[in-house]
Scaffold this motif. Structure first.
Motif, short mmCIF file in Angstrom:
data_model
loop_
_atom_site.label_atom_id
_atom_site.label_comp_id
_atom_site.label_asym_id
_atom_site.label_seq_id
_atom_site.Cartn_x
_atom_site.Cartn_y
_atom_site.Cartn_z
N VAL A 330 0.86 -1.19 0.00
CA VAL A 330 0.00 0.00 0.00
C VAL A 330 0.89 1.24 0.00
O VAL A 330 1.64 1.49 0.95
N SER A 331 0.82 2.01 -1.06
CA SER A 331 1.62 3.23 -1.18
C SER A 331 0.92 4.39 -0.48
O SER A 331 -0.27 4.33 -0.15
N ASP A 332 1.68 5.47 -0.28
CA ASP A 332 1.09 6.68 0.29
C ASP A 332 0.00 7.24 -0.62
O ASP A 332 -1.02 7.75 -0.15
N ASP A 333 0.21 7.14 -1.93
CA ASP A 333 -0.79 7.64 -2.88
C ASP A 333 -2.09 6.84 -2.76
O ASP A 333 -3.19 7.40 -2.83
N TYR A 334 -1.96 5.50 -2.58
CA TYR A 334 -3.15 4.66 -2.43
C TYR A 334 -3.90 5.05 -1.16
O TYR A 334 -5.13 5.18 -1.16
N ALA A 335 -3.17 5.24 -0.05
CA ALA A 335 -3.81 5.62 1.21
C ALA A 335 -4.48 6.97 1.08
O ALA A 335 -5.58 7.19 1.63
N ARG A 336 -3.85 7.90 0.36
CA ARG A 336 -4.42 9.23 0.17
C ARG A 336 -5.72 9.14 -0.63
O ARG A 336 -6.73 9.78 -0.29
N ALA A 337 -5.73 8.32 -1.67
CA ALA A 337 -6.93 8.15 -2.48
C ALA A 337 -8.04 7.47 -1.68
O ALA A 337 -9.22 7.83 -1.80
N ALA A 338 -7.67 6.47 -0.86
CA ALA A 338 -8.66 5.78 -0.05
C ALA A 338 -9.29 6.72 0.97
O ALA A 338 -10.51 6.70 1.20
N MET A 339 -8.48 7.59 1.58
CA MET A 339 -9.01 8.52 2.58
C MET A 339 -9.91 9.55 1.94
O MET A 339 -10.90 10.01 2.54
N LYS A 340 -9.61 9.92 0.69
CA LYS A 340 -10.47 10.88 -0.02
C LYS A 340 -11.88 10.35 -0.15
O LYS A 340 -12.85 11.12 -0.09
N LEU A 341 -12.02 9.03 -0.34
CA LEU A 341 -13.34 8.42 -0.46
C LEU A 341 -14.02 8.25 0.89
O LEU A 341 -15.21 7.92 0.95
N ARG A 342 -13.26 8.46 1.99
CA ARG A 342 -13.79 8.23 3.33
C ARG A 342 -13.88 9.53 4.14
O ARG A 342 -13.90 9.49 5.37
N ARG A 343 -13.92 10.66 3.47
CA ARG A 343 -13.95 11.94 4.18
C ARG A 343 -15.24 12.15 4.96
O ARG A 343 -15.27 12.82 5.98
N ASP A 344 -16.33 11.59 4.47
CA ASP A 344 -17.65 11.83 5.06
C ASP A 344 -17.76 11.13 6.41
O ASP A 344 -17.73 9.89 6.48
N PRO A 345 -17.90 11.86 7.53
CA PRO A 345 -18.01 11.23 8.84
C PRO A 345 -19.22 10.30 8.96
O PRO A 345 -19.15 9.28 9.65
N ALA A 346 -20.32 10.66 8.28
CA ALA A 346 -21.52 9.82 8.35
C ALA A 346 -21.28 8.48 7.69
O ALA A 346 -21.76 7.44 8.16
N LEU A 347 -20.53 8.46 6.58
CA LEU A 347 -20.19 7.19 5.93
C LEU A 347 -19.37 6.32 6.86
O LEU A 347 -19.63 5.12 7.00
N ARG A 348 -18.36 6.92 7.51
CA ARG A 348 -17.53 6.14 8.43
C ARG A 348 -18.36 5.61 9.59
O ARG A 348 -18.17 4.47 10.03
N ALA A 349 -19.28 6.42 10.10
CA ALA A 349 -20.11 5.98 11.22
C ALA A 349 -21.03 4.84 10.82
O ALA A 349 -21.23 3.89 11.57
N CYS A 350 -21.59 4.93 9.61
CA CYS A 350 -22.46 3.85 9.11
C CYS A 350 -21.68 2.55 9.01
O CYS A 350 -22.16 1.49 9.45
N GLN A 351 -20.49 2.61 8.45
CA GLN A 351 -19.68 1.40 8.30
C GLN A 351 -19.21 0.87 9.65
O GLN A 351 -19.11 -0.35 9.85
N ALA A 352 -18.92 1.77 10.58
CA ALA A 352 -18.54 1.34 11.92
C ALA A 352 -19.67 0.60 12.60
O ALA A 352 -19.46 -0.42 13.28
N ASP A 353 -20.91 1.09 12.43
CA ASP A 353 -22.06 0.41 13.02
C ASP A 353 -22.27 -0.95 12.38
O ASP A 353 -22.61 -1.93 13.05
N MET A 354 -22.09 -1.05 11.05
CA MET A 354 -22.21 -2.33 10.37
C MET A 354 -21.16 -3.31 10.88
O MET A 354 -21.46 -4.48 11.15
N SER A 355 -19.93 -2.83 11.05
CA SER A 355 -18.86 -3.68 11.56
C SER A 355 -19.17 -4.17 12.96
O SER A 355 -18.93 -5.34 13.29
#
Length: 437
Positions: A330-355
């Motif tokens: 996993v490169s820094d560029d990959y991590a940067r792109a992945a975080m860009k897709l996860r900026r929304d706090p509500a998305l992270r919260a939804c996935q955390a609840d599913m987990s």
């Protein structure tokens, strides 16, 4: 004579089953062998076929009812056959299972309870029922604005917008609300039976790009985003069966005009794909499971929690590197792109609840081994030997003649780490399955 429709016994330990959904309405006609209803057990969900052709009458169980094996659910009447009172049966009746109050005790209604008659007779449009089921909410909680209090599609949407935050939600957690609408499905035109791709937790359909390129441009593709992932609406789930039911619905819509497909799926998506193959086996020609969840209790809960909670690329990158065989995966560029897709706090919260629902206390809370043992189509498991998230030895739990491919130098993401190798394995199974047809 009318034909009895009963709750079947689908595994040795089964004593009761939950009726998930009827595929036809009371009074409608059905052909012998067509899908009649779906059931859920403690171990799996599956589709039940009509035992004969006829019209459905005397339905005694509704979706959500838990009924004993052998209980009469309905009757099928032949064309022109007079419909009278429900015939008597010697077996158990399809009444919901409830706990009996102590002798002499007076049942007390809790603050959230309502009379059974009211629960069973919620007036709602088909659109409202579909929207409520997709959002994972009870129709009885939605105020109806239609005639005689009928719940309409707009009522469900308004309820979702106004839903209050969960009372015990930590103050630092973002608030999110369930959303209406179907799961996001994208397609690529091509030849042959389509390959249906289902990603894993915290990922999305874009993650299949390396494997798609390795498979070549000619094969038709259907990609499904899990709830709360990619462009799919956020939904609450009560458990794995609830999640599987949502994806089965999207699968049915996406493959309505297709006679056969090949399923390729990863991790949590692979567990869902196994459930789909179990329920819709007639449509699945082959099944390729990449590092599937649901075959054992162990899972790296720290990595899951680290990924779903990370708010910056610096905190996300170390956990992403746990997904591959080596940190260089996993490169820094990959991590940067992945975080860009996860900026929304509500998305992270939804996935955390599913987990939290699927992997409580750091273990896998669902078991797909029984469903795996029932599969008839050509199937295989592909796993990286250096998987730090789910042990590759879980593949040995498959209680049937599976091909198991353990890939050296790969971790939990072999479809990204070595897509050419995975593509060759998948293509061989697809070719073999199509020769068998």
């Amino acid at each position: 004579m009318p034909v009895e429709v009963i709750m079947p016994k689908v595994d040795m330990d089964m004593t009761h089953g939950t009726l998930a959904t009827w595929h036809i309405a009371e009074g409608d006609a059905v052909r012998q062998g067509a899908a009649l209803f779906d059931i859920e057990t403690d171990k799996a969900a599956m589709e039940v076929e009509a035992p004969s052709s006829g019209r459905l009458h005397h339905v005694s169980a509704k979706p959500g009812d838990k009924v004993p094996v052998g209980a009469t659910l309905a009757w099928l009447y032949g064309e022109g056959e007079a419909v009278g009172p429900a015939p008597e049966t010697a077996g158990p009746q399809a009444a919901p299972v409830t706990s009996e109050p102590e002798r002499g005790a007076t049942p007390q209604a809790g603050p959230m309870s309502e009379p059974a008659s009211a629960t069973n007779a919620v007036r709602a449009t088909p659109a409202a029922r579909t929207a409520a089921r997709r959002a994972g909410i009870a129709l009885g909680n939605v105020p109806g604005t239609g005639p005689l209090g009928r719940v309409q599609g707009d009522d469900v949407a308004a309820f979702l917008r106004a839903e209050a935050p969960v009372a015990d939600q930590p103050a630092h957690r973002a608030v999110w609300s369930p959303e209406a609408g179907p799961l996001n499905v994208t397609t690529r035109k091509g030849t042959g039976a389509p390959v249906v791709l289902i990603h894993g937790l915290t990922s999305d359909s874009q993650s299949w790009a390396p494997l798609e390129k390795a498979l070549g441009p000619s094969r038709a593709l259907i990609r499904i985003d899990l709830p709360g992932h990619g462009k799919s609406p956020r939904r609450r789930i009560s458990g794995f069966a609830d999640l599987a039911r949502m994806v089965v619905e999207a699968f049915d819509d996406a493959t309505r005009d297709t006679d056969a497909v090949h399923l390729v799926a990863h991790s949590l998506g692979a567990a869902v794909a196994c459930a789909i193959a179990d329920i819709r086996g007639r449509k699945v020609s082959s099944l390729s499971l990449i590092a599937p969840a649901g075959l054992g209790p162990e899972i790296d809960a720290d990595a899951l929690n680290g990924i779903v909670r990370a708010t910056r690329e610096e905190s996300l990158a170390p956990w992403l590197r746990r997904l591959t065989a080596t940190p260089e995966g996993v490169s820094d560029d990959y991590a940067r792109a992945a975080m860009k897709l996860r900026r929304d706090p509500a998305l992270r919260a939804c996935q955390a609840d599913m987990s939290a629902v699927l992997f409580p206390d750091g273990v896998q809370a669902f078991d797909l081994r029984a469903a795996l043992s029932r599969l008839d189509q050509p199937a295989q498991i592909i796993w990286g030997r250096q998987d730090h998230v789910i042990p590759c030895l879980h593949a040995l739990a498959a209680d049937r003649d599976f091909a198991i491919h353990l890939l050296a130098g790969a971790g939990h993401l072999p479809q990204i780490e070595c897509p050419d190798r995975v593509a060759k394995i998948v293509a061989r199974l697809i070719a073999a399955a199509e020769v068998m047809v």
